[in-house]
Design an enzyme around this catalytic site. Structure first.
Site, PDB file in Angstrom:
ATOM      1  N   SER A  53      82.924 -52.876  28.436  1.00 53.29           N
ATOM      2  CA  SER A  53      82.534 -54.290  28.523  1.00 53.29           C
ATOM      3  C   SER A  53      81.035 -54.469  28.373  1.00 53.29           C
ATOM      4  O   SER A  53      80.249 -53.625  28.810  1.00 53.29           O
ATOM      5  CB  SER A  53      82.990 -54.857  29.877  1.00 53.29           C
ATOM      6  N   ASP A  54      80.646 -55.575  27.762  1.00 55.28           N
ATOM      7  CA  ASP A  54      79.252 -55.996  27.786  1.00 55.28           C
ATOM      8  C   ASP A  54      78.893 -56.371  29.216  1.00 55.28           C
ATOM      9  O   ASP A  54      79.762 -56.767  30.001  1.00 55.28           O
ATOM     10  CB  ASP A  54      79.078 -57.198  26.849  1.00 55.28           C
ATOM     11  N   LYS A  55      77.628 -56.210  29.585  1.00 53.77           N
ATOM     12  CA  LYS A  55      77.223 -56.516  30.951  1.00 53.77           C
ATOM     13  C   LYS A  55      76.609 -57.914  31.068  1.00 53.77           C
ATOM     14  O   LYS A  55      77.119 -58.764  31.797  1.00 53.77           O
ATOM     15  CB  LYS A  55      76.208 -55.476  31.452  1.00 53.77           C
ATOM     16  N   THR A  56      75.530 -58.156  30.314  1.00 51.21           N
ATOM     17  CA  THR A  56      74.770 -59.389  30.477  1.00 51.21           C
ATOM     18  C   THR A  56      75.591 -60.605  30.074  1.00 51.21           C
ATOM     19  O   THR A  56      76.068 -60.701  28.949  1.00 51.21           O
ATOM     20  CB  THR A  56      73.477 -59.332  29.645  1.00 51.21           C
ATOM     21  N   THR A  96      78.498 -61.358  30.913  1.00 50.54           N
ATOM     22  CA  THR A  96      79.935 -61.115  31.079  1.00 50.54           C
ATOM     23  C   THR A  96      80.225 -60.677  32.506  1.00 50.54           C
ATOM     24  O   THR A  96      80.982 -61.320  33.226  1.00 50.54           O
ATOM     25  CB  THR A  96      80.416 -60.043  30.081  1.00 50.54           C
TER      26      THR A  96
END
Length: 308
Positions: free
Chosen positions: A83-86, A88
């Site tokens: 998964s993307d962090k920023t 999300t």
């Protein structure tokens, strides 16, 4: 099954006839192939599509949208999610949480871009933040972002720089007022090799460079340190303490920036080798992008389903 049918047919012909012809073997082979083709119904593609559509509808009822029907099958055997962090897993709102200034570690309260919060030492002892002007002057002047209020507080520019403006705003220091008092006259933009950014300002008829960047890079270029308004030579022990604090901050998943300044002559040249050496160390600011509240439950549910 097709192989068995072929084998039994050929064996039966061989055992029941006096003369076995190879043409019969060819006929049995064609019959076996026909059986293989007949075993797969013509309507299979439609049946599969309908089945996947039912799965997609059930997922849509549970707030999961997919673009391609085969994704239903793929998700059923997922064991790792990347998964993307920023934005999300996090709110995409960088927030300063800790400050090192005057050899004192300060905690900053409050989240998001609203400039409201307190500065406290260990034990919730509030700090006289007016003495922090030098740190906030460097973080607001060496900064290309803007903090505006239009129904809600918003950052225009880099979120990391925006977090510095919010931190200064909590202490009552505004970027517009700082720029009016200390106008920018030159700058050396951020560079990935230098790992720092420099702006030069007029401060009481003097040219002052304010530098922000990676703490280790800033420290390597520092010859002095500012403590309680007094500038003294920085020692190896001072650098070790600062790097230890930087390491501790980084171990908490905080992004750390170092700040420094330097007084320049009237005839300075805009070269990093001249401007960004023999600096005076000011302090550190450490920030984090706070996680979304619902992320903890989502990750727990994925783990309970056997997904990493």
């Amino acid at each position: 099954i097709c192989v068995v049918v072929f084998g039994v047919g050929v064996l039966r012909e061989y055992l029941t006839t006096d003369l076995f012809e190879t043409s019969f073997a060819v006929e049995m082979f064609l019959a076996s192939v026909a059986l293989a083709v007949a075993a797969i119904p013509e309507g299979l593609p439609a049946i599969v599509t309908i089945s996947l559509a039912f799965g997609a509808r059930r997922m849509a009822n549970r707030n999961a949208l997919i673009r391609k029907l085969p994704a239903v099958e793929t998700l059923g055997c997922t064991n790792i999610i990347c998964s993307d962090k920023t934005g999300t897993l996090t709110k995409n709102e960088m927030t300063v949480k800790e400050i090192l200034f005057n050899n004192t570690l300060i905690e900053v309260t409050g989240n998001g871009y609203t400039p409201e919060g307190k500065f406290v030492r260990t034990g919730n002892e509030e700090v006289n933040i007016s003495t922090f002007e030098l740190l906030f002057r460097s973080s607001t002047l060496c900064n290309d972002s803007r903090l505006n209020h239009n129904e809600r507080w918003e950052i225009f520019g880099d979120p990391t720089e925006g977090a510095l403006l919010v931190s200064a705003g909590k202490a009552g220091f505004k970027k517009t007022e700082m720029e009016d008092r200390f106008p920018r006259i030159d700058e050396i933009p951020f560079d990935s090799e230098r790992k720092c950014m420099t702006t030069i300002h007029k401060v009481n008829e003097e040219n002052i460079a304010y530098i922000k960047g990676a703490p280790d890079v800033i420290l390597n270029n520092c010859k002095y340190i500012s403590i309680n308004g007094q500038v003294k030579d920085i020692t190896a022990e001072d650098k070790k303490k600062i790097l230890d604090v930087n390491h501790e901050m980084a171990s908490k998943a905080l992004r750390v920036l170092g700040f420094a300044c330097k007084s320049l002559t009237e005839k300075y040249t805009l070269e990093p080798e001249e401007v960004e050496t023999d600096l005076t160390f000011i302090g550190l600011q450490a920030m984090i992008d706070p996680p979304r509240e619902e992320v903890r439950e989502s990750i727990a549910r994925c783990r309970s389903a056997g997904i990493s």
